[in-house]
Motif scaffolding. Structure first.
Motif, PDB file in Angstrom:
ATOM      1  N   VAL A 154      -9.232  14.457  -4.214  1.00 53.10           N
ATOM      2  CA  VAL A 154      -8.505  13.211  -5.032  1.00 53.10           C
ATOM      3  C   VAL A 154      -8.254  12.315  -3.702  1.00 53.10           C
ATOM      4  CG1 VAL A 154      -6.603  12.573  -6.401  1.00 53.10           C
ATOM      5  CG2 VAL A 154      -7.353  14.711  -6.764  1.00 53.10           C
ATOM      6  N   ALA A 176      -7.769   4.667  -8.009  1.00 59.83           N
ATOM      7  CA  ALA A 176      -7.688   6.322  -8.146  1.00 59.83           C
ATOM      8  C   ALA A 176      -6.560   6.477  -9.099  1.00 59.83           C
ATOM      9  CB  ALA A 176      -7.457   6.805  -6.553  1.00 59.83           C
ATOM     10  N   LEU A 177      -5.616   5.783  -9.114  1.00 58.03           N
ATOM     11  CA  LEU A 177      -4.411   6.130 -10.056  1.00 58.03           C
ATOM     12  C   LEU A 177      -5.005   5.869 -11.649  1.00 58.03           C
ATOM     13  CD1 LEU A 177      -1.500   3.838  -9.259  1.00 58.03           C
ATOM     14  CD2 LEU A 177      -1.328   6.165  -9.844  1.00 58.03           C
ATOM     15  N   LEU A 233      -0.547  10.184 -17.514  1.00 54.48           N
ATOM     16  CA  LEU A 233      -0.580  11.347 -16.657  1.00 54.48           C
ATOM     17  C   LEU A 233       0.777  12.264 -16.981  1.00 54.48           C
ATOM     18  CD1 LEU A 233      -1.078   9.482 -13.360  1.00 54.48           C
ATOM     19  CD2 LEU A 233      -2.563  11.327 -14.346  1.00 54.48           C
ATOM     20  N   GLY A 234       1.570  12.023 -17.476  1.00 60.28           N
ATOM     21  CA  GLY A 234       2.672  12.636 -17.749  1.00 60.28           C
ATOM     22  C   GLY A 234       2.665  13.638 -19.169  1.00 60.28           C
ATOM     23  N   HIS A 261      -6.173  -0.496  -0.394  1.00 62.63           N
ATOM     24  CA  HIS A 261      -5.346  -0.348  -1.358  1.00 62.63           C
ATOM     25  C   HIS A 261      -5.735  -0.430  -2.942  1.00 62.63           C
ATOM     26  CE1 HIS A 261      -2.120  -2.900  -3.716  1.00 62.63           C
ATOM     27  NE2 HIS A 261      -1.394  -1.579  -3.667  1.00 62.63           N
ATOM     28  N   LEU A 301     -14.076  15.057  -8.394  1.00 63.15           N
ATOM     29  CA  LEU A 301     -12.793  15.476  -8.346  1.00 63.15           C
ATOM     30  C   LEU A 301     -12.729  16.854  -8.505  1.00 63.15           C
ATOM     31  CD1 LEU A 301     -10.922  12.653 -10.368  1.00 63.15           C
ATOM     32  CD2 LEU A 301     -10.886  13.269  -7.894  1.00 63.15           C
ATOM     33  N   ILE A 350       6.006  12.998 -12.537  1.00 62.60           N
ATOM     34  CA  ILE A 350       5.840  12.515 -13.951  1.00 62.60           C
ATOM     35  C   ILE A 350       5.121  13.795 -14.843  1.00 62.60           C
ATOM     36  CG2 ILE A 350       5.065  10.596 -15.440  1.00 62.60           C
ATOM     37  CD1 ILE A 350       7.015   9.530 -13.625  1.00 62.60           C
ATOM     38  N   ALA A 351       4.045  14.125 -14.381  1.00 63.02           N
ATOM     39  CA  ALA A 351       3.312  15.162 -15.061  1.00 63.02           C
ATOM     40  C   ALA A 351       3.930  16.369 -15.244  1.00 63.02           C
ATOM     41  CB  ALA A 351       2.004  15.219 -14.524  1.00 63.02           C
ATOM     42  N   MET A 374       6.377   5.251 -13.351  1.00 62.55           N
ATOM     43  CA  MET A 374       5.677   5.449 -12.147  1.00 62.55           C
ATOM     44  C   MET A 374       5.532   4.316 -11.221  1.00 62.55           C
ATOM     45  SD  MET A 374       2.423   7.785 -12.920  1.00 62.55           S
ATOM     46  CE  MET A 374       1.576   7.498 -11.460  1.00 62.55           C
ATOM     47  N   THR A 419      -9.054   7.900  -3.251  1.00 62.93           N
ATOM     48  CA  THR A 419      -8.248   6.837  -3.071  1.00 62.93           C
ATOM     49  C   THR A 419      -8.439   6.030  -2.088  1.00 62.93           C
ATOM     50  OG1 THR A 419      -6.806   8.274  -1.545  1.00 62.93           O
ATOM     51  CG2 THR A 419      -6.247   8.490  -3.999  1.00 62.93           C
ATOM     52  N   ARG A 456       4.017  10.215  -7.138  1.00 62.63           N
ATOM     53  CA  ARG A 456       4.911  10.222  -8.042  1.00 62.63           C
ATOM     54  C   ARG A 456       4.359  10.776  -9.477  1.00 62.63           C
ATOM     55  NH1 ARG A 456       9.306   6.294  -7.310  1.00 62.63           N
ATOM     56  NH2 ARG A 456       8.420   4.890  -8.956  1.00 62.63           N
ATOM     57  N   ALA A 457       2.831  10.931  -9.528  1.00 61.63           N
ATOM     58  CA  ALA A 457       2.265  11.187 -10.637  1.00 61.63           C
ATOM     59  C   ALA A 457       2.386  12.483 -11.069  1.00 61.63           C
ATOM     60  CB  ALA A 457       0.662  11.001 -10.550  1.00 61.63           C
ATOM     61  N   LEU A 495      -2.701  18.088  -9.991  1.00 63.43           N
ATOM     62  CA  LEU A 495      -3.258  17.296 -11.021  1.00 63.43           C
ATOM     63  C   LEU A 495      -4.167  17.799 -11.739  1.00 63.43           C
ATOM     64  CD1 LEU A 495      -2.672  13.357 -10.497  1.00 63.43           C
ATOM     65  CD2 LEU A 495      -1.291  14.784 -11.923  1.00 63.43           C
ATOM     66  N   GLN A 554       4.014   1.490  -1.159  1.00 61.97           N
ATOM     67  CA  GLN A 554       4.646   1.708  -2.447  1.00 61.97           C
ATOM     68  C   GLN A 554       3.447   2.250  -3.434  1.00 61.97           C
ATOM     69  OE1 GLN A 554       5.785  -2.272  -3.471  1.00 61.97           O
ATOM     70  NE2 GLN A 554       7.549  -2.231  -2.155  1.00 61.97           N
ATOM     71  N   THR A 555       2.217   1.651  -3.183  1.00 58.99           N
ATOM     72  CA  THR A 555       1.089   2.254  -4.522  1.00 58.99           C
ATOM     73  C   THR A 555       1.133   3.995  -3.991  1.00 58.99           C
ATOM     74  OG1 THR A 555       0.439   0.209  -4.274  1.00 58.99           O
ATOM     75  CG2 THR A 555      -1.228   1.675  -5.227  1.00 58.99           C
ATOM     76  N   ILE A 556       0.923   4.279  -2.788  1.00 58.01           N
ATOM     77  CA  ILE A 556       0.926   5.580  -2.442  1.00 58.01           C
ATOM     78  C   ILE A 556       1.862   6.380  -3.040  1.00 58.01           C
ATOM     79  CG2 ILE A 556       0.472   7.361  -0.617  1.00 58.01           C
ATOM     80  CD1 ILE A 556      -1.824   5.858   0.087  1.00 58.01           C
ATOM     81  N   TYR A 593       0.893  -1.068   0.043  1.00 56.31           N
ATOM     82  CA  TYR A 593      -0.115  -0.103  -0.058  1.00 56.31           C
ATOM     83  C   TYR A 593       0.944   1.252  -0.019  1.00 56.31           C
ATOM     84  CZ  TYR A 593      -4.131   2.738   1.257  1.00 56.31           C
ATOM     85  OH  TYR A 593      -5.030   3.806   1.290  1.00 56.31           O
ATOM     86  N   ILE A 606       6.415  -0.425  -7.544  1.00 54.28           N
ATOM     87  CA  ILE A 606       5.197  -1.126  -6.797  1.00 54.28           C
ATOM     88  C   ILE A 606       5.432  -2.553  -6.999  1.00 54.28           C
ATOM     89  CG2 ILE A 606       2.663  -1.601  -6.466  1.00 54.28           C
ATOM     90  CD1 ILE A 606       2.227   1.156  -7.744  1.00 54.28           C
ATOM     91  N   SER A 666       3.746   5.944  -5.323  1.00 49.41           N
ATOM     92  CA  SER A 666       3.624   5.886  -6.823  1.00 49.41           C
ATOM     93  C   SER A 666       2.316   6.685  -7.278  1.00 49.41           C
ATOM     94  CB  SER A 666       3.246   4.594  -7.483  1.00 49.41           C
ATOM     95  OG  SER A 666       4.098   3.750  -7.532  1.00 49.41           O
ATOM     96  N   LEU A 667       1.600   7.138  -6.634  1.00 54.49           N
ATOM     97  CA  LEU A 667       0.592   8.104  -6.936  1.00 54.49           C
ATOM     98  C   LEU A 667       1.061   9.145  -6.706  1.00 54.49           C
ATOM     99  CD1 LEU A 667      -2.532   8.130  -7.384  1.00 54.49           C
ATOM    100  CD2 LEU A 667      -3.000   8.108  -5.119  1.00 54.49           C
TER     101      LEU A 667
END
Lengths: 428, 438
Positions: free
Chosen positions: A341, B231-232, B283-284, B225, B421, A267-268, B314, A345, A263-264, A312, A256-258, A254, B318, A260-261
């Motif tokens: 947002v 959400a991603l 997203l990027g 999770h 959102l 990346i953007a 990204m 999640t 990191r969005a 975002l 790790q996923t957070i 979990y 994980i 990554s989110l």
């Protein structure tokens, strides 16, 4: 201001730590206890070999199932429970036993070492700290109980009173173990002792109480039915261990996923690379310095990771992602978008609240939001500024404390930076 | 199930009558009333605690300890207060409580009966190990069997599930947890009868309670999770309105292909995630480019073609995604080496990426985009077969064709709730997707 001198030590970072005297003391006494016990057992020989072997096997099995990791509180609960029950073993199927404290320490240490051989092969063996803790706590319980028992002091304690006595002894042992663990963590990481101890004590009702209760039940059950009690009752504890392990695994995923989110936004192109991660790590240190508990720290860390996620929703990126320089109304709008947002999640709603309120005036904010705000501003001001940048950034935060940044948080940040805790292992 | 069918009510009444018959001989047997009262109170307390902390499943050790300690009618009585007082969320609550109480009373009675007949109570009293394990094991089996028989009956009658399916797996699934609770119950019973008394027996409950609590936490965290993964995906949907629901549909198609290829369950799950997350790198890419109508300049195309690498950047942290990460990176590679980002050829392309590529193309063709209408499923499959060998792996195409001919194409879109959102979301451009059940 006194803080200035503290911060100036930032330039003298990464001086190698001197080994703390407490650590030396703990390790030396553990080694002395182990060697003394071993010598005594070699001198007198083993009493009741069958019982010693059975408990040894149990502890070995528990150690083989060991699971270590940054978020695992008790790595080998079955091993710990088995060791404690052997320390408090009075009777075996109705017949009194004669093993002394020295034998307990020797058997437990030998079994722990044997059980950790495969883990050592994989490079994940128990650390010296864990072994020292195991030896000292088991030694404490055994020294409290075995000599008195072997002298017959407890013969007049009948049934339930004896059970309660074992429970009290084990609880005392668990308390000592918590103090020892907090002291070791303190001398390793130099995090403040108070919150560390409070964390250890808060964790006692969880897996700690299961270990204590299992230790007591096993000692009593062996006294009633003999060694058959060991396999019968280790199955439920193995189940507990399994649940704990799966819980730890899903928490790790979990996190790790957070991340990554989070990191969005990088990346953007909304925020510079690594910004969210650095703010999260530094926020955690500041939160720890301010004495936040473990669950609060998790909320703080997640909120710090996702504090910029509202960006975002912007059509055009903020220049360099520097939200601290924006007009206040705009900052608040982004914070509210971020909160929306985060609510989607499925993360704890407390995280969304922190993200939402990160731009509010600091007097109205919850502590976690104050920390995120101050640390974010510091990170934005201090990056890419070369030497002396951190100092200037801190000074700017101090001048802004009137309304924007909470003074106690800024002082904690200064302490953390001067302690150079940033080199401590950041989990995640 | 607001309206309970009459036959289900009759069934509950029958089981309740049977439970009453089980309790009837209570006056005839010698009952240790204080032990019974203590166990019943404990059981009720555990039931409340389990409901409060949302344990998955019921907490049986106390009931089973009662089974091993007391004569059958008394053991059945232990179950009643807990079940009758337990909080029930769904209506009709009275009927559900009655059902629970009757079902537990009958099962416990049967188990205690068998246990007593095998001399289990004497074995517990004299702590005669290992013999005491045998009657206890048989009693646990009987308890599970009766419980799942009764459960299957109510499922078949009230929820109208076919009988075979209602019973399928019910017994085996409940056996392992109940067996562990049975061991704890046996330990409790033995300690209860020992000189150390009920105090020692109570200690057994602590590890069991901690275990249940941790397990409940585990389930909560796992649900959170999964919501985060969604959400991603939704974050991508915000940017790219054409592809609404595309990610989940690709996940579903990838899963169908993987199943058709006979992969194991863990790998199928990984492929579902690969499909769901394949476009996360969008997203990027600037929103302006994603939403642009009309042809793209070569420069703009190059920027869009960066999205697999962004996506991989990204998700690479994980670890549970495993192979899915390679699929995110390589889902635009082509078999003849003309794809991107690396221009891999044939077998160099990881298998999951080849699966996701086919699923992606299939969904792109069968859903409506602003610049063209959706094609029917048949035409899309023909197009895929035409490109098999040059662009797609023929194995994957064949698997998709076979899976669709067997199950049809009914993608369920869960990510349909929009505007929370705070971002105005454009309406879908066409009335709906042909052949797609919304």
């Amino acid at each position: 201001m006194a803080g200035g001198t503290q911060v100036s030590s930032l330039s003298a970072r990464r001086t190698p730590h001197r080994r703390s005297p407490l650590l030396t003391l703990v390790h030396t006494s553990a080694v002395l206890l182990a060697l003394g016990s071993l010598a005594l057992v070699l001198w007198t020989g083993l009493e009741e070999r069958g019982t010693a072997l059975a408990f040894g096997v149990l502890i070995t099995v528990g150690e083989l199932n060991r699971r270590s990791g940054p978020h695992v509180r008790e790595a080998a609960p079955l091993g710990a429970a088995g060791a404690l029950s052997y320390a408090l073993l009075g009777e075996d199927a109705g017949a009194p036993t004669h093993h002394g404290a020295a034998q307990v320490v020797t058997v437990v240490l030998a079994a722990s070492l044997v059980g950790s051989v495969p883990h050592v092969g994989r490079g994940q063996g128990p650390t010296a700290d864990q072994l020292a803790r195991r030896v000292l706590t088991v030694g404490f319980a055994a020294v409290c109980f075995q000599p008195l028992y072997n002298q017959g002091t407890f013969t007049q304690w009948d049934g339930p009173a004896y059970a309660l006595l074992l429970l009290a002894l084990l609880s005392l042992t668990a308390l000592c173990d918590a103090v020892l663990a907090a002291a070791l963590a303190h001398s390793r990481t130099r995090w403040p002792f108070g919150p560390l101890l409070r964390d250890e004590l808060r964790a006692l009702p969880g897996i700690g109480s299961a270990v204590v209760a299992t230790g007591a039940v096993m000692a009593l059950a062996v006294a009633v039915v003999g060694l058959w009690a060991l396999p019968v009752f280790s199955v439920p504890l193995l189940l507990t261990q399994l649940s704990v392990r799966r819980y730890a695994a899903v928490r790790c995923t979990y996190r790790q996923t957070i991340a990554s989110l989070a990191r969005a936004t990088e990346i953007a192109g909304y925020t510079p690379a690594g910004h969210a991660r650095r703010v999260a790590a530094l926020s955690r240190e500041v939160g720890r310095d301010l004495g936040m508990s473990r669950p609060e720290l998790t909320v703080l860390e997640y909120a710090a990771l996702m504090h910029d996620i509202g960006q975002l929703s912007l059509v055009d990126p903020v220049p360099a992602g520097a939200t601290a320089a924006l007009p206040l109304a705009e900052q608040r709008r982004i914070a509210l978008l971020g909160g929306a947002v985060v609510r989607q999640t499925g993360v704890d709603a407390a995280v969304a609240v922190v993200v939402e309120r990160q731009a509010d005036p600091c007097r109205e904010q919850p502590l976690a939001a104050r920390i995120v705000r101050a640390v974010n501003a510091y990170e934005e001001k201090a990056r890419d500024t070369g030497p002396g940048g951190p100092l200037t950034a801190l000074e700017e935060l101090r001048l802004g404390t009137a309304g924007d940044y909470a003074p106690e948080v800024v002082e904690a940040l200064a302490r953390v930076l001067s302690r150079d805790c940033l080199t401590s292992p950041v989990t995640g | 199930m607001e309206a309970v069918p009459a036959r289900a009510r009759a069934y509950v009444a029958c089981v309740a009558a049977a439970a009453f018959l089980c309790l009837l001989p209570l006056s005839a047997v010698r009952t240790p009333w204080w032990a019974l009262a203590l166990l019943a109170a404990l059981s009720a307390g555990c039931e409340q605690a389990a409901a409060r902390w949302r344990f998955a499943g019921t907490f049986y050790p106390v009931l089973l300890a009662g089974t091993f300690l007391l004569p059958p009618p008394a053991a059945a009585l232990v179950a009643l207060p807990g079940a009758l007082l337990s909080p029930v969320e769904r209506r009709p609550q009275g009927l559900r409580r009655l059902w629970r109480a009757a079902q537990l009373a009958v099962s416990v009675w049967a188990a205690a009966r068998v246990h007593g007949a095998m001399g289990g109570r004497a074995a517990v009293e004299s702590s005669d190990f290992p013999y005491a394990l045998a009657p206890a094991g048989v009693a646990v089996l009987v308890f599970c069997l009766v419980l799942s028989l009764l459960d299957g009956g109510i499922l078949a009658l009230a929820e109208r599930i076919p009988v075979r399916r209602a019973w399928h797996g019910l017994f085996l699934r409940s056996l392992a947890p109940v067996a562990v609770h049975g061991l704890a119950g046996l330990m409790m019973a033995v300690l209860w009868r020992s000189p150390y008394g009920p105090v020692a027996a109570l200690l057994v409950l602590l590890p069991m309670g901690v275990s249940g609590w941790v397990f409940a936490q585990y389930h909560r965290e796992r649900a959170a999770h999964q919501a985060t993964i969604r959400a991603l995906v939704q974050a991508v949907d915000i940017k790219d309105e054409y592809t609404r629901g595309h990610s989940e549909r690709v996940g579903q198609a990838s899963m169908m292909i993987a199943r058709e290829l006979g992969m194991d369950d863990a790998r199928i799950e990984v492929l579902r995630f690969a499909g769901i997350l394949h476009d996360v790198g969008k997203l990027g890419v600037p929103t302006r480019l994603l939403r642009k109508d009309g042809p793209l300049t070569p420069e703009e195309r190059r920027v869009i073609e960066l999205h697999p690498e962004y996506g991989h950047e990204m998700v690479r942290g994980i670890s549970f995604l495993g192979e899915a990460r390679a699929a995110v990176l390589h889902h635009h590679e082509r078999l003849d080496g003309s794809g991107y980002p690396y221009g891999l050829m044939g077998g160099q392309i990881p298998e999951p990426a080849r699966v996701v590529a086919v699923a992606d193309a299939f969904d792109a063709m069968t859903s409506t985009r602003s610049y063209r209408r959706a094609r029917p499923v048949g035409a899309a499959l023909e197009e895929l077969e035409r490109c098999a060998g040059s662009q797609f792996d023929p194995r994957m195409v064949t698997a998709l064709v076979r899976a669709l001919s067997r199950h049809g194409w009914h993608p369920a879109v869960t990510a349909d709730e929009g505007d929370e959102l705070g971002v105005p979301r454009p309406r879908p451009t066409a009335a709906g997707w042909p052949g797609v059940r919304r």
